[in-house]
Design an enzyme around this catalytic site. Structure first.
Site, short mmCIF file in Angstrom:
data_model
loop_
_atom_site.label_atom_id
_atom_site.label_comp_id
_atom_site.label_asym_id
_atom_site.label_seq_id
_atom_site.Cartn_x
_atom_site.Cartn_y
_atom_site.Cartn_z
N TYR A 140 0.78 -1.30 0.08
CA TYR A 140 0.11 0.14 0.11
C TYR A 140 0.80 1.25 0.04
CZ TYR A 140 -2.73 3.84 1.98
OH TYR A 140 -3.51 4.90 2.07
N LYS A 144 1.41 4.15 -2.90
CA LYS A 144 1.22 5.53 -2.66
C LYS A 144 2.58 6.26 -3.12
CE LYS A 144 -1.97 7.31 -1.32
NZ LYS A 144 -3.42 7.73 -1.79
P1 NAD Z 1 -12.11 5.81 1.24
O1 NAD Z 1 -11.88 4.26 1.07
O2 NAD Z 1 -13.16 6.35 2.26
O3 NAD Z 1 -12.43 6.48 0.05
C1 NAD Z 1 -11.73 6.27 -1.19
C2 NAD Z 1 -12.73 6.48 -2.35
O4 NAD Z 1 -12.06 6.13 -3.49
C3 NAD Z 1 -13.99 5.43 -2.18
O5 NAD Z 1 -15.08 6.27 -2.31
C4 NAD Z 1 -13.72 4.59 -3.17
O6 NAD Z 1 -15.15 3.90 -3.95
C5 NAD Z 1 -13.04 5.34 -4.40
N1 NAD Z 1 -12.26 4.50 -5.32
C6 NAD Z 1 -11.38 3.48 -5.03
N2 NAD Z 1 -11.05 2.95 -6.18
C7 NAD Z 1 -11.59 3.67 -7.16
C8 NAD Z 1 -11.13 3.72 -8.65
N3 NAD Z 1 -10.36 2.67 -9.05
N4 NAD Z 1 -11.88 4.61 -9.31
C9 NAD Z 1 -12.70 5.35 -8.74
N5 NAD Z 1 -12.83 5.67 -7.56
C10 NAD Z 1 -12.08 4.74 -6.62
O7 NAD Z 1 -10.68 6.38 1.70
P2 NAD Z 1 -10.17 7.55 2.53
O8 NAD Z 1 -9.83 7.24 3.95
O9 NAD Z 1 -11.22 8.65 2.20
O10 NAD Z 1 -9.01 7.85 1.83
C11 NAD Z 1 -8.54 8.97 0.79
C12 NAD Z 1 -7.02 9.07 0.44
O11 NAD Z 1 -6.59 9.52 1.74
C13 NAD Z 1 -6.62 7.77 -0.14
O12 NAD Z 1 -5.91 8.22 -1.11
C14 NAD Z 1 -5.81 7.58 1.21
O13 NAD Z 1 -4.60 6.49 0.43
C15 NAD Z 1 -5.31 8.53 1.66
N6 NAD Z 1 -4.95 8.23 3.18
C16 NAD Z 1 -5.89 7.88 3.93
C17 NAD Z 1 -5.61 7.61 5.29
C18 NAD Z 1 -6.65 7.31 6.30
O14 NAD Z 1 -6.27 7.00 7.53
N7 NAD Z 1 -7.78 7.00 5.83
C19 NAD Z 1 -4.30 8.10 5.80
C20 NAD Z 1 -3.41 8.50 4.99
C21 NAD Z 1 -3.69 8.62 3.51
#
Ligand code: NAD
Length: 242
Positions: A140, A144
């Site tokens: 993962y 990223k």
């Molecule tokens: P989440 O899973 O709630 O939201 C991600 C969204 O992306 C979902 O609605 C999903 O349907 C959509 N998605 C996934 N694959 C897709 C694709 N192929 N095409 C179109 N849409 C797609 O995740 P989140 O927690 O909101 O995370 C958002 C971003 O933040 C991500 O990039 C994640 O890597 C990053 N991030 C999250 C965290 C955390 O703690 N949640 C920490 C660091 C970074």
């Protein structure tokens, strides 16, 4: 002469972070659309699609007249098959960049992760100068990091300006991962383990601050002379977002 109004496309806008970004954009009266594989809200124009399909994305960018993409989509941490991370976070970023350049989008803000510089060891007082680890912590974080690299390399190319934000663990209203994981550990009776000497630190980012950071990044992303060192930015709760 009045400036043309920005049109935002929030990729992953049905997700936890994406939804907060959409709400912040709506609150200040911006034009915003969502691109996602699932629809969870019905108050903005929604386009169903997968970022790994460049033609779907290009079609939506042209249809909406998008000028700024905020790309938050990623599979959640913990997938059984790591290949999904490379497909969405690496190939997906390539497709987003290519479609954005073809459609004449001028700004691209990418939600990266503080995990891109994590190798499993202690990281204290780290800043954006820290290199990616030689051995990535897991698929993962590696995906990223590779996605972020592509996004930053695209800065200034084909009329596109880019920036990547690196939040740590995100908490706040609508979280479906972090608190759920902590609660599951509690339910499984796994809370009696101690990692290290009980002085371990972990950084968290409040989702409202992170949403504001995305808007600020998009607003500031208007000069091709942005120094490369300001293109990737760690986001923590000490951020003054006003
Ligand atoms: P989440 O899973 O709630 O939201 C991600 C969204 O992306 C979902 O609605 C999903 O349907 C959509 N998605 C996934 N694959 C897709 C694709 N192929 N095409 C179109 N849409 C797609 O995740 P989140 O927690 O909101 O995370 C958002 C971003 O933040 C991500 O990039 C994640 O890597 C990053 N991030 C999250 C965290 C955390 O703690 N949640 C920490 C660091 C970074």
């Amino acid at each position: 002469m009045s400036q043309q109004k920005e049109v935002y496309l929030v990729i992953g806008g049905s997700g936890f972070v994406g939804r907060h970004i959409v709400e912040h954009l709506l609150a200040r009266g911006d034009i915003v659309c969502v691109f996602d594989i699932v629809q969870r809200h019905h108050d903005v124009d929604f386009y169903s699609g997968d970022i790994t399909d460049e033609s779907q994305l290009l079609d939506v960018l042209n249809k909406t007249g998008t000028t700024c993409i905020i790309h938050t989509a990623s599979p959640p941490h913990g997938a059984k098959d790591p290949s999904i991370y490379y497909k969405v976070n690496v190939d997906g970023c390539k497709a987003v960049i290519s479609a954005a350049q073809a459609a004449g989008v001028t700004k691209l803000v990418y939600t990266s992760s503080a995990g891109v510089v994590f190798d499993g060891g202690d990281v204290i007082n780290l800043d954006e100068r820290a290199p990616f680890p030689e051995k990535p912590f897991d698929a993962y974080n590696d995906s990223k990091a590779q996605g972020e690299k592509l996004i930053l390399e695209a800065n200034g190319k084909g009329g596109l300006l880019t920036v990547a934000l690196r939040p740590a663990g995100i908490f706040g209203e609508g979280d479906r991962q972090m608190m759920v994981g902590l609660y599951q550990a509690y339910q499984r009776g796994q809370t009696h383990f101690q990692v290290g000497d009980n002085n371990n630190l972990f950084d968290y980012t409040y989702v409202g601050n992170l949403a504001k950071a995305h808007l600020i990044a998009a607003d500031k992303l208007s000069s091709p002379s942005l120094p490369a060192s300001s293109q990737e930015t760690l986001i923590t709760d000490s951020l003054k977002a006003e």
